[in-house]
Design a protein around this motif. Structure first.
Motif, PDB file in Angstrom:
ATOM      1  N   VAL A   8      58.250  60.729  40.142  1.00  0.00           N
ATOM      2  CA  VAL A   8      57.885  62.139  40.630  1.00  0.00           C
ATOM      3  C   VAL A   8      59.097  62.663  40.936  1.00  0.00           C
ATOM      4  CG1 VAL A   8      56.560  63.623  41.967  1.00  0.00           C
ATOM      5  CG2 VAL A   8      55.570  61.792  40.659  1.00  0.00           C
ATOM      6  N   THR A   9      59.645  63.824  40.574  1.00  0.00           N
ATOM      7  CA  THR A   9      60.795  64.225  41.418  1.00  0.00           C
ATOM      8  C   THR A   9      60.444  65.699  41.916  1.00  0.00           C
ATOM      9  OG1 THR A   9      62.065  63.126  39.811  1.00  0.00           O
ATOM     10  CG2 THR A   9      63.347  64.965  40.740  1.00  0.00           C
TER      11      THR A   9
ATOM     12  N   GLU B 144      53.212  68.027  54.055  1.00  0.00           N
ATOM     13  CA  GLU B 144      52.773  66.607  54.596  1.00  0.00           C
ATOM     14  C   GLU B 144      51.419  66.138  53.371  1.00  0.00           C
ATOM     15  OE1 GLU B 144      51.772  63.283  57.788  1.00  0.00           O
ATOM     16  OE2 GLU B 144      52.349  65.157  58.330  1.00  0.00           O
ATOM     17  N   ARG B 145      50.616  67.031  53.406  1.00  0.00           N
ATOM     18  CA  ARG B 145      49.561  66.653  52.415  1.00  0.00           C
ATOM     19  C   ARG B 145      50.097  66.314  50.999  1.00  0.00           C
ATOM     20  NH1 ARG B 145      44.094  67.208  52.038  1.00  0.00           N
ATOM     21  NH2 ARG B 145      43.957  68.409  53.822  1.00  0.00           N
ATOM     22  N   ALA B 146      51.004  67.259  50.481  1.00  0.00           N
ATOM     23  CA  ALA B 146      51.609  66.981  49.250  1.00  0.00           C
ATOM     24  C   ALA B 146      52.383  65.878  49.050  1.00  0.00           C
ATOM     25  CB  ALA B 146      52.665  68.130  48.869  1.00  0.00           C
ATOM     26  N   MET B 147      53.191  65.368  50.282  1.00  0.00           N
ATOM     27  CA  MET B 147      53.749  64.044  50.316  1.00  0.00           C
ATOM     28  C   MET B 147      52.959  62.880  50.148  1.00  0.00           C
ATOM     29  SD  MET B 147      57.033  64.940  50.271  1.00  0.00           S
ATOM     30  CE  MET B 147      56.307  66.300  49.133  1.00  0.00           C
ATOM     31  N   VAL B 148      51.612  63.037  50.870  1.00  0.00           N
ATOM     32  CA  VAL B 148      50.927  61.844  51.158  1.00  0.00           C
ATOM     33  C   VAL B 148      50.333  61.915  49.582  1.00  0.00           C
ATOM     34  CG1 VAL B 148      48.667  61.214  52.071  1.00  0.00           C
ATOM     35  CG2 VAL B 148      50.362  62.156  53.612  1.00  0.00           C
TER      36      VAL B 148
ATOM     37  N   GLY C  55      39.376  59.547  43.155  1.00  0.00           N
ATOM     38  CA  GLY C  55      40.400  60.517  43.162  1.00  0.00           C
ATOM     39  C   GLY C  55      39.332  61.868  42.571  1.00  0.00           C
ATOM     40  N   SER C  56      39.883  63.025  42.761  1.00  0.00           N
ATOM     41  CA  SER C  56      39.173  64.241  42.425  1.00  0.00           C
ATOM     42  C   SER C  56      40.001  64.755  41.204  1.00  0.00           C
ATOM     43  CB  SER C  56      39.083  65.059  43.771  1.00  0.00           C
ATOM     44  OG  SER C  56      40.344  65.534  43.952  1.00  0.00           O
ATOM     45  N   GLY C  57      41.250  64.536  40.854  1.00  0.00           N
ATOM     46  CA  GLY C  57      42.136  65.199  40.013  1.00  0.00           C
ATOM     47  C   GLY C  57      42.622  66.497  40.858  1.00  0.00           C
ATOM     48  N   LEU C  58      42.733  66.650  41.976  1.00  0.00           N
ATOM     49  CA  LEU C  58      43.493  67.810  42.577  1.00  0.00           C
ATOM     50  C   LEU C  58      44.655  67.430  43.238  1.00  0.00           C
ATOM     51  CD1 LEU C  58      40.051  68.904  44.466  1.00  0.00           C
ATOM     52  CD2 LEU C  58      41.341  70.213  42.320  1.00  0.00           C
ATOM     53  N   GLY C  59      45.113  66.114  43.425  1.00  0.00           N
ATOM     54  CA  GLY C  59      46.014  65.788  44.306  1.00  0.00           C
ATOM     55  C   GLY C  59      47.391  66.536  43.783  1.00  0.00           C
ATOM     56  N   LEU C  60      47.734  66.339  42.607  1.00  0.00           N
ATOM     57  CA  LEU C  60      48.924  66.851  42.010  1.00  0.00           C
ATOM     58  C   LEU C  60      49.131  68.125  41.857  1.00  0.00           C
ATOM     59  CD1 LEU C  60      49.896  64.223  39.420  1.00  0.00           C
ATOM     60  CD2 LEU C  60      51.020  64.523  41.700  1.00  0.00           C
ATOM     61  N   SER C  61      47.799  68.957  41.784  1.00  0.00           N
ATOM     62  CA  SER C  61      47.722  70.461  41.547  1.00  0.00           C
ATOM     63  C   SER C  61      48.127  70.894  42.962  1.00  0.00           C
ATOM     64  CB  SER C  61      46.640  71.148  40.882  1.00  0.00           C
ATOM     65  OG  SER C  61      45.199  70.714  41.952  1.00  0.00           O
TER      66      SER C  61
ATOM     67  N   PHE D 264      41.630  69.369  38.527  1.00  0.00           N
ATOM     68  CA  PHE D 264      40.457  68.429  38.121  1.00  0.00           C
ATOM     69  C   PHE D 264      40.869  67.489  36.910  1.00  0.00           C
ATOM     70  CE2 PHE D 264      38.399  71.897  40.597  1.00  0.00           C
ATOM     71  CZ  PHE D 264      37.662  71.296  41.361  1.00  0.00           C
ATOM     72  N   TRP D 265      42.134  67.723  36.498  1.00  0.00           N
ATOM     73  CA  TRP D 265      42.471  66.780  35.188  1.00  0.00           C
ATOM     74  C   TRP D 265      42.752  65.388  35.743  1.00  0.00           C
ATOM     75  CZ3 TRP D 265      46.287  63.696  33.443  1.00  0.00           C
ATOM     76  CH2 TRP D 265      46.166  63.267  32.250  1.00  0.00           C
ATOM     77  N   ARG D 266      42.062  64.412  34.927  1.00  0.00           N
ATOM     78  CA  ARG D 266      42.276  63.146  35.454  1.00  0.00           C
ATOM     79  C   ARG D 266      42.682  62.108  33.995  1.00  0.00           C
ATOM     80  NH1 ARG D 266      39.013  59.802  39.050  1.00  0.00           N
ATOM     81  NH2 ARG D 266      40.871  59.199  39.375  1.00  0.00           N
ATOM     82  N   SER D 267      43.450  61.315  34.019  1.00  0.00           N
ATOM     83  CA  SER D 267      44.073  60.680  32.775  1.00  0.00           C
ATOM     84  C   SER D 267      42.605  59.876  32.399  1.00  0.00           C
ATOM     85  CB  SER D 267      45.186  59.865  33.006  1.00  0.00           C
ATOM     86  OG  SER D 267      45.136  58.869  32.137  1.00  0.00           O
TER      87      SER D 267
END
Length: 179
Positions: free
Chosen positions: A164-165, A70-74, A131-137, A120-123
């Motif tokens: 995103v797939t 659920e956290r990943a989907m959010v 944002g923290s740059g942690l969401g997609l990791s 922690f990477w952010r465009s």
């Protein structure tokens, strides 16, 4: 707003601080992915009420840790909301074990795509946004632990945006109960 952002950051750090030792297997269970996606959609619709979010969500059952999934989907849907222009559209589709989320925001530069799942990477263009740059990791880790794959690409047709797939192994029906 700062309290909410801090709470989200703490949750993300807790998620990523758990050792990746395969112990997640003990917490994994059969999950109705469509229900998780619908729950995440309800949450993000509150954050982007000016957006049109279309959803075509079909049944798919996966083996995963429910709270992590659920956290990943959010996280995926939050990014789509965050980068969508006011009044924009987000398209969500779950069918045959593949979830696609497409926004119509600015998209991601081709040279930045290899870094989107790094911690922690952010465009550079997104650094002014929360944002923290942690969401997609977190998304990548959760999907890999569930035996799946995740990819982020520039949306096709040149209209801008990101797709995103996520693909997770599973089935359109739940497994039979074990007596």
């Amino acid at each position: 707003a700062q309290m909410t952002e801090l709470a989200a950051l703490i949750g993300d750090l807790q998620e990523l601080s758990r050792p990746d030792t395969g112990q997640h297997e003990g917490r994994a269970q059969i999950v109705a992915w469509q229900d998780v996606v619908e729950s995440a959609l309800r949450r993000v619709r509150l954050r982007g009420p000016e957006l049109t979010i279309t959803a075509d969500v079909r049944p798919w059952y996966v083996r995963a840790e429910p709270s992590a999934l659920e956290r990943a989907m959010v996280n995926v849907l939050d990014n789509a909301v965050k980068f969508s222009p006011e009044g924009g559209t987000i398209e969500v589709r779950l069918a045959d074990g593949a979830l696609t989320v497409r926004d119509h925001g600015p998209g991601i530069a081709a040279d930045e795509l290899p870094h989107v799942f790094d911690r922690f990477w952010r465009s550079p263009t997104a650094r002014a946004l929360p944002g923290s740059g942690l969401g997609l990791s977190i998304v990548a880790r959760t999907v890999q632990q569930a035996g799946g794959t995740v990819a982020l690409t520039r949306a096709e047709n040149g209209a801008g945006g990101t797709t995103v797939t996520i693909r997770l192994p599973g089935a359109p029906t739940p497994p039979p109960e074990v007596p």
